[in-house]
Design a protein around this motif. Structure first.
Motif, mmCIF file in Angstrom:
data_model
loop_
_atom_site.group_PDB
_atom_site.id
_atom_site.type_symbol
_atom_site.label_atom_id
_atom_site.label_comp_id
_atom_site.label_asym_id
_atom_site.label_seq_id
_atom_site.Cartn_x
_atom_site.Cartn_y
_atom_site.Cartn_z
ATOM 1 N N ILE A 7 26.121 37.529 78.590
ATOM 2 C CA ILE A 7 26.501 36.297 77.905
ATOM 3 C C ILE A 7 26.935 36.556 76.470
ATOM 4 O O ILE A 7 27.871 35.931 75.963
ATOM 5 C CB ILE A 7 25.319 35.306 77.929
ATOM 6 N N ASP A 8 26.282 37.501 75.813
ATOM 7 C CA ASP A 8 26.622 37.722 74.408
ATOM 8 C C ASP A 8 27.968 38.414 74.215
ATOM 9 O O ASP A 8 28.366 38.692 73.091
ATOM 10 C CB ASP A 8 25.509 38.479 73.676
ATOM 11 N N ARG A 9 28.706 38.652 75.323
ATOM 12 C CA ARG A 9 30.072 39.198 75.220
ATOM 13 C C ARG A 9 31.101 38.282 75.869
ATOM 14 O O ARG A 9 32.259 38.657 76.026
ATOM 15 C CB ARG A 9 30.119 40.598 75.831
ATOM 16 N N ASP A 42 32.750 32.189 73.304
ATOM 17 C CA ASP A 42 31.794 31.234 72.735
ATOM 18 C C ASP A 42 30.350 31.696 72.913
ATOM 19 O O ASP A 42 29.439 30.873 73.091
ATOM 20 C CB ASP A 42 31.968 29.850 73.366
ATOM 21 N N ALA A 43 30.147 33.012 72.834
ATOM 22 C CA ALA A 43 28.807 33.552 73.055
ATOM 23 C C ALA A 43 27.787 32.959 72.089
ATOM 24 O O ALA A 43 26.657 32.635 72.486
ATOM 25 C CB ALA A 43 28.834 35.075 72.919
ATOM 26 N N ASP A 44 28.182 32.782 70.835
ATOM 27 C CA ASP A 44 27.237 32.259 69.849
ATOM 28 C C ASP A 44 26.772 30.850 70.212
ATOM 29 O O ASP A 44 25.587 30.529 70.146
ATOM 30 C CB ASP A 44 27.838 32.287 68.446
ATOM 31 N N LEU A 45 27.721 29.999 70.629
ATOM 32 C CA LEU A 45 27.374 28.642 71.013
ATOM 33 C C LEU A 45 26.551 28.610 72.294
ATOM 34 O O LEU A 45 25.601 27.824 72.422
ATOM 35 C CB LEU A 45 28.644 27.806 71.190
ATOM 36 N N GLU A 46 26.924 29.457 73.253
ATOM 37 C CA GLU A 46 26.218 29.477 74.538
ATOM 38 C C GLU A 46 24.767 29.933 74.365
ATOM 39 O O GLU A 46 23.852 29.367 74.961
ATOM 40 C CB GLU A 46 26.947 30.378 75.534
ATOM 41 N N VAL A 47 24.580 30.953 73.556
ATOM 42 C CA VAL A 47 23.231 31.494 73.375
ATOM 43 C C VAL A 47 22.322 30.487 72.688
ATOM 44 O O VAL A 47 21.175 30.263 73.114
ATOM 45 C CB VAL A 47 23.274 32.817 72.581
ATOM 46 N N MET A 48 22.816 29.831 71.659
ATOM 47 C CA MET A 48 21.929 28.935 70.895
ATOM 48 C C MET A 48 21.515 27.696 71.688
ATOM 49 O O MET A 48 20.543 27.034 71.340
ATOM 50 C CB MET A 48 22.595 28.538 69.572
ATOM 51 N N LYS A 66 20.527 36.604 76.269
ATOM 52 C CA LYS A 66 21.673 37.314 75.695
ATOM 53 C C LYS A 66 22.246 38.413 76.580
ATOM 54 O O LYS A 66 23.463 38.556 76.707
ATOM 55 C CB LYS A 66 21.289 37.910 74.339
ATOM 56 N N GLY A 67 21.379 39.217 77.172
ATOM 57 C CA GLY A 67 21.860 40.337 77.958
ATOM 58 C C GLY A 67 22.000 40.061 79.434
ATOM 59 O O GLY A 67 22.335 40.957 80.215
ATOM 60 N N PHE A 68 21.784 38.811 79.830
ATOM 61 C CA PHE A 68 21.847 38.474 81.251
ATOM 62 C C PHE A 68 23.290 38.241 81.690
ATOM 63 O O PHE A 68 24.180 37.954 80.881
ATOM 64 C CB PHE A 68 21.011 37.222 81.531
ATOM 65 N N SER A 69 23.526 38.365 82.988
ATOM 66 C CA SER A 69 24.850 38.131 83.568
ATOM 67 C C SER A 69 25.404 36.774 83.129
ATOM 68 O O SER A 69 24.784 35.727 83.362
ATOM 69 C CB SER A 69 24.756 38.174 85.093
ATOM 70 N N ALA A 70 26.598 36.797 82.532
ATOM 71 C CA ALA A 70 27.210 35.553 82.078
ATOM 72 C C ALA A 70 27.600 34.669 83.264
ATOM 73 O O ALA A 70 27.295 33.473 83.286
ATOM 74 C CB ALA A 70 28.434 35.856 81.215
ATOM 75 N N PRO A 92 37.827 39.868 81.843
ATOM 76 C CA PRO A 92 38.168 38.615 81.154
ATOM 77 C C PRO A 92 36.919 37.940 80.609
ATOM 78 O O PRO A 92 35.864 37.916 81.249
ATOM 79 C CB PRO A 92 38.831 37.775 82.255
ATOM 80 N N ARG A 93 37.007 37.395 79.391
ATOM 81 C CA ARG A 93 35.835 36.833 78.715
ATOM 82 C C ARG A 93 35.480 35.425 79.181
ATOM 83 O O ARG A 93 34.384 34.954 78.917
ATOM 84 C CB ARG A 93 36.091 36.782 77.210
ATOM 85 N N ASN A 94 36.409 34.769 79.825
ATOM 86 C CA ASN A 94 36.152 33.404 80.265
ATOM 87 C C ASN A 94 35.301 33.411 81.536
ATOM 88 O O ASN A 94 35.803 33.281 82.649
ATOM 89 C CB ASN A 94 37.458 32.652 80.513
#
Length: 508
Positions: A123-125, A128-134, A171-175, A382-384
């Protein structure tokens, strides 16, 4: 006197160690799947297993369920209880000569998240990783990850534990896994557990039981090649060991002359047949699940036709071993990747996508998320991941939870030629065709009897039909759509799901 005292002390220590070892051997133990914060699959028998002393009686209880069994000659035991509805938290207690109490156990929906790097991508890659994590404050969503361990014999456990989904744990889990699970949890309003056992760069044969591969002559050369690599590697390791011993015994040990260990040719990696089947799949087989989501194929793109029979074999292998019937298995079709071609060309990636699509025709409870519009030409990752997960979630919500949402991409149905024009009819599954970002669909190619494809003009001529033509092809014979590594294509349905790439001249 002093000697007698020392002897007595040594004897006491020895007896103490022996007793401690005996207690350890007699202790009831369970694998990492059974830890605090775990999720059990609702409306399925609860199955708990582990080890104990030979013949030891083991009792298991959770909520209103209770059961007993006796450890077999090898110290293995398994208890099968009744079913539970969604809810919790509960306390799972395993009682033998010792007691294990597992706290904060929820009951809901459990999904396996598997495949290669695009499933493993954290997820942290993602975008919108910052928004998703918080915002990942979801106490009803639970996560567990199986470490990447390769093996040629089945593993029974792994180093891991269930965790409550928080900004710190996610953070480190599968997005893709997380976004899929989040959609289910928030839509269904029940607990969801996600088991991530993905491994970047892995090949489908590594996820398959070697016995099945050996029983099929189509994989003989593959297995023979791997067996030769293993034999060569073992020989080189033995030669290295001898050379290193000789160097160590030398009176004049020059660092420059020190032998170097041989490079592992993948023997302990993620491509060797059965390595991941044994190392990261076997430890979770039998745990109650609703189904599996899968994102893999890139590593098999060099052998796309083979994937057409290997992939269904792998899925059936999992289902047979799980002994939970034809549980849902949904995958992500390969995204668009690499450079755009100015002219129609053949493409291994297109053939592999086709192999993925045809798997839906070969197995029940199978589904595909088409993402030919979500890739990045210069990045295989792809990041999406949010939209990828939503398309997988649509399939699960519609097929497994009875929620009326569109979930199927339009798919080629038939081809008819009239007056020099090809009329392509699609299965649209209750939706209408639509051209995104262009007045008319882009991405079609057409060929005559010579099989030479040229770009075609396409026009929507109905809710489920596209007219395809080219002045250079007077008598069309076949049509292709989005048939490239990285096609430029705009056809989708009214729900925004892209049309499935196809070739009407598909092989039998």
């Amino acid at each position: 006197m002093k000697l007698r005292f020392l002897y007595a002390a040594a004897l006491a220590i020895g007896l103490s160690t022996l007793c401690a070892t005996s207690r350890l051997q007699a202790e009831v133990q369970v694998p990492a799947l059974f830890t605090d914060h775990m999720v059990l699959q609702r409306d399925l028998p609860v199955v708990v297993w582990g080890t104990a002393a030979k013949g030891e009686e083991v009792a298991v209880s959770v909520a209103s369920l209770e059961g007993k069994t006796t450890a077999d000659a090898d110290g293995h035991w398994k208890v099968k209880l009744g079913e539970l509805p969604a809810g919790g938290p509960h306390r799972l207690v395993i009682q033998g000569k010792n007691e294990i109490a597992i706290e904060d156990v929820l009951v809901g929906e459990v999904w396996v998240c598997s495949g290669q790097s695009n499933m493993q991508w954290p997820i942290d890659r993602a975008i919108d990783a910052d928004l998703e994590v918080m915002t990942a404050k979801l106490p009803q969503l639970r996560l567990i990850t199986v470490p990447n361990v390769a093996a040629q014999s089945p593993k029974s456990d792994f180093n891991g534990k269930w965790e409550v989904c928080t900004p710190e744990t996610v953070k480190g889990f599968s997005a893709v896994g997380y976004f899929f699970g989040r959609q289910l949890q928030q839509t269904l309003d029940v607990p969801v557990g996600l088991i991530d056992n993905s491994w970047g760069g892995s090949a489908a044969e590594a996820w398959t039981n070697r016995d099945l591969l050996e029983a099929d002559a189509r994989y003989a050369d593959m297995l023979k090649g791997w067996d030769q690599r293993v034999a060569d590697y073992e020989k080189k390791k033995a030669e290295y060991k001898t050379a290193l011993a000789t160097w160590n015994q030398s009176a004049d040990k020059k660092p420059a002359d020190k032998p170097q260990p041989p490079k592992d040719p993948g023997v302990n990696g993620n491509h060797r047949p059965a390595n991941l089947y044994n190392g990261v799949l076997s430890p979770i087989v039998g745990y109650g699940i609703r189904g599996a989501i899968w994102y893999q194929g890139e590593s098999n793109a060099g052998r796309p036709e083979e994937y057409g029979h290997l992939f269904p074999m792998m899925i059936q292998n999992w289902r047979d071993d799980w002994r939970q019937g034809d549980f849902p298995f949904y995958w992500v079709q390969l995204a668009d990747f690499r450079s755009e071609n100015p002219e129609p060309v053949d493409s291994n990636w297109a053939v592999l996508r086709e192999s993925q699509t045809f798997t839906m025709d070969k197995l029940p409870n199978a589904g595909e998320a088409v993402i030919i519009d979500l890739g990045e030409g210069r990045d295989i990752h792809p990041r999406n991941k949010q939209d990828v997960a939503k398309r997988l979630a649509r399939i699960a919500l519609a097929r497994d939870y009875g929620i009326a949402v569109p979930y199927q991409s339009p798919r080629f149905k038939s081809l008819e030629v009239k007056d020099g024009k090809a009329i392509v009819t699609f299965d649209t599954y209750g939706t209408k065709l639509y051209s995104f970002d262009a007045p008319q669909p882009v991405g079609f190619a057409i060929a005559g009897a010579d099989g030479k494809y040229v770009w075609a003009t396409a026009k929507l001529v109905g809710d489920d039909k596209v007219e395809v033509s080219s002045p250079s092809v007077k008598e069309p014979v076949s049509v292709r759509y989005a048939w490239a590594d990285n096609p430029v294509c705009t056809l989708q349905n009214s729900a925004g799901l892209p049309a499935t790439p196809f070739r009407s001249d598909k092989p039998e």
